[in-house]
Enzyme design. Structure first.
Site, PDB file in Angstrom:
ATOM      1  N   GLY A  67       0.829  -1.195   0.000  1.00  0.00           N
ATOM      2  CA  GLY A  67       0.000   0.000   0.000  1.00  0.00           C
ATOM      3  C   GLY A  67       0.858   1.237   0.000  1.00  0.00           C
ATOM      4  N   GLY A  68       0.246   2.356   0.359  1.00  0.00           N
ATOM      5  CA  GLY A  68       0.963   3.619   0.313  1.00  0.00           C
ATOM      6  C   GLY A  68       2.099   3.706   1.308  1.00  0.00           C
ATOM      7  N   MET A  69       1.971   3.018   2.449  1.00  0.00           N
ATOM      8  CA  MET A  69       2.985   3.134   3.493  1.00  0.00           C
ATOM      9  C   MET A  69       3.969   1.975   3.497  1.00  0.00           C
ATOM     10  SD  MET A  69       0.649   4.447   6.671  1.00  0.00           S
ATOM     11  CE  MET A  69       2.026   4.333   7.825  1.00  0.00           C
ATOM     12  N   GLY A  70       3.548   0.799   3.129  1.00  0.00           N
ATOM     13  CA  GLY A  70       4.440  -0.340   3.242  1.00  0.00           C
ATOM     14  C   GLY A  70       3.952  -1.534   2.475  1.00  0.00           C
ATOM     15  N   VAL A 114       3.092  -5.774   2.863  1.00  0.00           N
ATOM     16  CA  VAL A 114       2.648  -6.729   3.872  1.00  0.00           C
ATOM     17  C   VAL A 114       3.091  -8.124   3.469  1.00  0.00           C
ATOM     18  CG1 VAL A 114       0.662  -7.693   5.088  1.00  0.00           C
ATOM     19  CG2 VAL A 114       0.672  -5.276   4.443  1.00  0.00           C
ATOM     20  N   LYS A 141       3.993  -5.907   8.399  1.00  0.00           N
ATOM     21  CA  LYS A 141       3.909  -4.742   7.535  1.00  0.00           C
ATOM     22  C   LYS A 141       5.209  -3.964   7.674  1.00  0.00           C
ATOM     23  CE  LYS A 141       0.827  -0.862   6.440  1.00  0.00           C
ATOM     24  NZ  LYS A 141      -0.474  -0.215   6.792  1.00  0.00           N
ATOM     25  N   ASP A 152     -10.574   6.375   7.642  1.00  0.00           N
ATOM     26  CA  ASP A 152     -10.464   5.820   6.285  1.00  0.00           C
ATOM     27  C   ASP A 152     -11.216   4.498   6.189  1.00  0.00           C
ATOM     28  OD1 ASP A 152      -9.714   5.748   3.620  1.00  0.00           O
ATOM     29  OD2 ASP A 152      -7.790   4.760   4.016  1.00  0.00           O
TER      30      ASP A 152
END
Length: 642
Positions: free
Chosen positions: A20-23, A25, A40, A135
């Protein structure tokens, strides 16, 4: 990161599940505790302070929110200057995937209510800890294989007393189709923004899409959320009860103060009945030119005279063919004459709502879902098909079977669809459209299935002359009991409404009654001169109806177990009978027609014409609004009764 890499000397990475946007998995293994986990990992080595803060906040919030409906965080660490979070490993799928695979868009009402309630309860727990998710969307709601729902990804969550809706870079966080008006305005947000998002999710679960969609332009979505009212749910989906309509509308209120909080949402969801409201479902007339008479199917044993099975070479098997053998314009001939033409009753106000031509071979069985929304069918083309009664189309969601699908049936709770094919029963999860089990034990093709009303037991009958009882609740792979007594294949099964009696009909021309609790025979009903194709109890349990290849429908007093009447009029073998939910009407399928009978007076009320080959199956919708008929002409028809 690479497979087999071990983080902090403890967590071995096995498989990357996504990013995803941050990391990203990973499926990983905790070598110290010996358990599978999800890890993650922050993707950037030199992440900004803002990103690092969000990542740490996700771990901190996840660790403090101890609730069954929220993903558990086990640990946080650092590996080669990259932060990682260790979480419980979830097996299942998120709701966005579930919606993408749902037939016609939207899920069955009982499942929608269950998922929404689980989400509301988890949100209530988070809000009690002053945590706002910010979110919430289908992609962040994960449905486990056992039916439990988990809220995931608290990456942009904030405490309720945090100020500002904008980050230092001026970006508004959230997913546009699910963002509340106050998020779009960059205002302070609290738990009511999650309630708004849950309202959008609930709307999507019911219809297949959030209330505002159809564009990728953020400014257009912003205007919709700020200024427009969502399309009225009752114009999109007809089975939503008024109380649910009111709840969704209140959750989508533009002003936060006008929305209920999460505990109130959960309370209102608990109070809703789990069965849909009865409304007049809009239908579409799909009638077209009558299809050409199909070639005879492999169901090559005539009930009308052979009374015994004949083998078929080439690895296939012999099954029943319940058509008549007349060629003088009678019901079984496909010659065009009808009861109307012969002076019989008309259609009594019944009209054709759908004619579904998706099958490429004879249709053997039709069944309605308990929520009245779908009709499923199985046939000689080895497929199980599902049709949405809201007019949103049909599909073949399941893998093609190896042999004919002879019977289909929904479980009483509507969560599972059973298809009998070959010598096995195939079980499918309705929400995910995925197989969940196979019950194999018959030594010949399965002909009939029936659920005990409590949904705990599934009965099946087949060409091996036996009835098998299965522990459906636990999906036991072996039958819990086998009932013997029929001397020829078992063609039909029905439980009494109280679940105490099981009736079975067979090629041997008999109807046998069994005590469910003791699994012992309690009686044999004789009278049909040819094979029995169908048996059904009236809703009050007082009458048993049976259909036979002798062109008759016989009625039996289910209490005294004596003959109570015979209905005649079909020119060919009667293959199927069904009582309406109110018990006032009996439907029968024989030859090319469906007949409706007044159950009290035994008077023939109406004849439904249109099929060009033998009618194989009839079924009423649970609310009594529709009647479905499947036929050897490769179609099934849905008739509007009121």
């Amino acid at each position: 990161m690479q497979p087999e890499e071990q983080l902090a000397g403890r967590y071995r990475l096995d498989e990357r599940l996504g990013h995803g946007g941050m990391g990203e998995v990973w499926r990983a293994y905790d070598v110290e505790l010996g358990r599978a986990v999800a890890v993650k990992v922050l993707r950037e080595f030199d992440a900004s302070e803002e990103l690092l803060g969000r990542f740490r906040r996700e771990a901190s919030i996840g660790a403090r929110l101890q609730h069954p409906g929220i993903t558990v965080v086990h640990d946080i660490g650092r590996h080669d200057d990259r932060l990682f979070i260790v979480m419980e490993l979830l097996e299942g799928r998120d709701l966005s995937d579930l919606l993408a695979r749902s037939p016609g868009g939207g899920l069955a009402l009982p499942q929608v209510l269950d998922l929404a309630l689980q989400a509301a309860e988890a949100l209530a727990a988070a809000h009690a800890q002053k945590v706002v998710h910010r979110d919430l969307k289908p992609g962040n709601l994960f449905l486990l294989a056992d039916g439990r729902l988990k809220i995931c990804d608290f990456g942009i969550a904030r405490t309720a007393d945090a100020t500002g809706g904008l980050t230092v870079t001026g970006r508004v966080f959230g997913t546009p189709p699910y963002m509340s008006p106050e998020q779009w305005r960059g205002e302070h947000v609290d738990g009511r923004c999650d309630v708004y998002a849950l309202g959008c999710v609930l709307y999507a679960l019911l219809t297949g899409a959030p209330p505002f969609h159809g564009t990728d332009q953020a400014w257009v979505l912003m205007r919709m959320h700020l200024e427009e009212e969502p399309p009225a749910l009752d114009t999109v989906r007809a089975d939503v009860p008024p109380a649910l309509l009111e709840l969704v509308a209140s959750m989508l209120a533009k002003e936060p103060a006008e929305r209920p909080d999460a505990p109130a949402v959960a309370e209102r969801l608990r109070a809703l009945p789990r069965q849909p409201a009865v409304r007049d479902v809009p239908t579409v007339d799909l009638r077209g030119p009558a299809p050409a008479a199909p070639r005879p199917s492999r169901r090559n044993v005539l009930l009308g005279g052979l009374g015994a099975l004949a083998g078929v070479s080439g690895g296939t098997y012999a099954v029943l063919r319940l058509t008549g053998d007349k060629s003088n314009g009678s019901e079984g001939s496909g010659g065009g004459n009808s009861d109307d033409a012969n002076g019989g009753p008309g259609t009594d106000g019944v009209r054709l709502a759908y004619e579904v031509k998706d099958h490429t071979g004879p249709v053997q069985s039709v069944t309605f879902s308990p929520d009245n929304r779908y009709v499923a069918s199985g046939g000689n083309d080895r497929s199980v098909r599902v049709w949405n009664l809201l007019g949103q189309g049909g599909l073949n969601p399941f893998d093609r079977h190896d042999t004919t699908v002879s019977c289909v049936l929904y479980s009483p709770d509507g969560t599972t669809l059973v298809g009998g094919s070959g010598s096995a029963l195939h079980l499918y999860d309705v929400s995910s459209l995925s197989p969940v089990g196979v019950l194999a034990g018959h030594t010949g093709p399965v002909r009939a299935v029936a659920f005990n009303p409590d949904g705990n037991t599934l009965a099946s009958g087949g060409d091996d002359n036996t009835i098998r009882l299965w522990d459906f609740l636990n999906r036991s792979p072996t039958p819990v009991a086998t009932l013997t007594g029929h001397t020829k294949p078992v063609t039909s099964l029905a439980f009494s409404p109280d679940g105490k009696t099981l009736a079975s009909g067979g090629i041997d021309g008999t109807i046998r009654l069994w005590d469910y609790a003791s699994r012992t025979p309690t009686g044999t009903l004789t009278g049909h001169t040819k094979p029995v194709a169908s048996v059904v109890f009236s809703p009050d349990g007082k009458t048993l109806a049976s259909a036979g290849a002798d062109n008759t429908i016989r009625l039996w007093d289910a209490v005294t177990r004596t003959a109570d009447g015979t209905l005649t009029g079909h020119n060919s073998a009667v293959r199927s009978v069904a009582f309406s939910p109110d018990g006032k009407t009996l439907a029968s399928g024989g030859g090319r027609t469906v007949r409706l009978w007044d159950a009290a007076t035994r008077v023939h009320r109406a004849t439904l014409n249109g099929h060009s080959a033998a009618v194989s199956s009839v079924a009423f919708s649970p609310n009594g609004t529709f009647l479905a008929s499947g036929s050897e002409d490769t179609t099934f028809r849905v008739w509007k009764l009121r």
